[in-house]
Design an enzyme around this catalytic site. Sequence first.
Site, mmCIF file in Angstrom:
data_model
loop_
_atom_site.group_PDB
_atom_site.id
_atom_site.type_symbol
_atom_site.label_atom_id
_atom_site.label_comp_id
_atom_site.label_asym_id
_atom_site.label_seq_id
_atom_site.Cartn_x
_atom_site.Cartn_y
_atom_site.Cartn_z
ATOM 1 N N ALA A 7 -0.122 2.427 -4.430
ATOM 2 C CA ALA A 7 -1.140 1.996 -3.469
ATOM 3 C C ALA A 7 -0.599 0.861 -2.602
ATOM 4 C CB ALA A 7 -2.420 1.618 -4.202
ATOM 5 N N CYS A 8 -1.396 -0.173 -2.407
ATOM 6 C CA CYS A 8 -1.018 -1.234 -1.466
ATOM 7 C C CYS A 8 0.158 -2.068 -1.946
ATOM 8 C CB CYS A 8 -2.214 -2.143 -1.186
ATOM 9 S SG CYS A 8 -3.612 -1.289 -0.415
ATOM 10 N N ALA A 9 0.491 -1.978 -3.227
ATOM 11 C CA ALA A 9 1.628 -2.730 -3.777
ATOM 12 C C ALA A 9 2.923 -1.923 -3.737
ATOM 13 C CB ALA A 9 1.321 -3.151 -5.207
ATOM 14 N N SER A 10 2.921 -0.756 -3.110
ATOM 15 C CA SER A 10 4.066 0.158 -3.165
ATOM 16 C C SER A 10 5.361 -0.465 -2.669
ATOM 17 C CB SER A 10 3.757 1.425 -2.362
ATOM 18 O OG SER A 10 2.700 2.154 -2.938
#
Length: 372
Positions: free
Chosen positions: A156-159
């Site tokens: 997700a946004c931490a990819s």
Amino acid sequence: MRDCIIRSVGWTVPDASISNSELVAVFNAYAERFNTENADAIARGEINEIPFSSEQFIEQASGIMNRHVVDKAGLMDIDRMRPRIPHREKEALAFQAEFGLSAARKALEKAGRTADDVDGVIVASSAQQRNFPAVSVEIQNALGMTRGWAFDMTMACASAIFAMQQARELIRTGQADAILIVCPEVMSAINHYRRREVHFIFGDASAAVLLEAGDREPGGWELQGVRLETRWSNALRSDFGFMNHTEFEEGDEFEAFVDQDGHRVFRDVIPLASSVSSQLISDLGYKPQDIRRGWLHQANIRIVQAVVKKALEREPDADAAPIILNEYGNTSSSSVLMTFDLNSDDMDTGERGLLCAFGAGYGCGAAIIEKR
């Protein structure tokens, strides 16, 4: 082991943008029509009335005032409220690959590198356009790479930070000299523009970062350490996937879009991201005052400021906690790279910064970098 260096960042956003006032107008028009058409059922308590949105609500909840999107017309169409991205034949470059390629080429150009200098490509984003073949392999081919490898991953946004840890270890152990991480985020394709809780959050953007072995040449930013942590949560979820066609019958309403419990996410993410960041700073033998700036995932202005305040132990002013979400919204994994690229030229050799990204899962990644 060898040092790992951030050599360059490239990114791009679509030209078209949507202001809060435009987004509110189409959402409220849809809400009014829905409530009118379903007035009797709402009165009987069978379905819920859709509450109206407002510019004030959006800005207070998130700090977002604008977002760039790949197809404004589709989102502004009250009968559609999702982008139109025409199907392409198999022989044509896929839309997401094309979006990622634009950022990848900018990163290579900024570094003065070519495809021949790259050993591997990682596409790290909230979702890939297809299950296989990997979008990363398509980008590898489009770049003209004649060797090496590529793979897709998602957290997700931490990819982006999760991919940086993978790339760092491959470079430090001598398995690669240069790795290109690409984060093509077409978030408008999975956002739910008819849910008041999320209709304003996301924008589209593509970013890429080139990591290299530190002995190639002077300059760049040394990636001194990375810390990753995950916690299971349903508070932020998207159920798009390859099993959707088995789960829904003809005529069923398809609702596998982004959904979130915003208050729960806010409550959970701040202590997680603060703890991961603080622990990394301590693990590397630093104190908060040794870190000048935090480049955080642009999810929400209050989350960004709260995490920086806790992790760096100072007021989150524009120098300590730069903000770009007012213009671009939440662009998922690409946002931490964009924030760094837009707010790092003023830093001097030897100064350090914190990269931190957090998202559904929950997944959180933090990295400390120092300008060489």
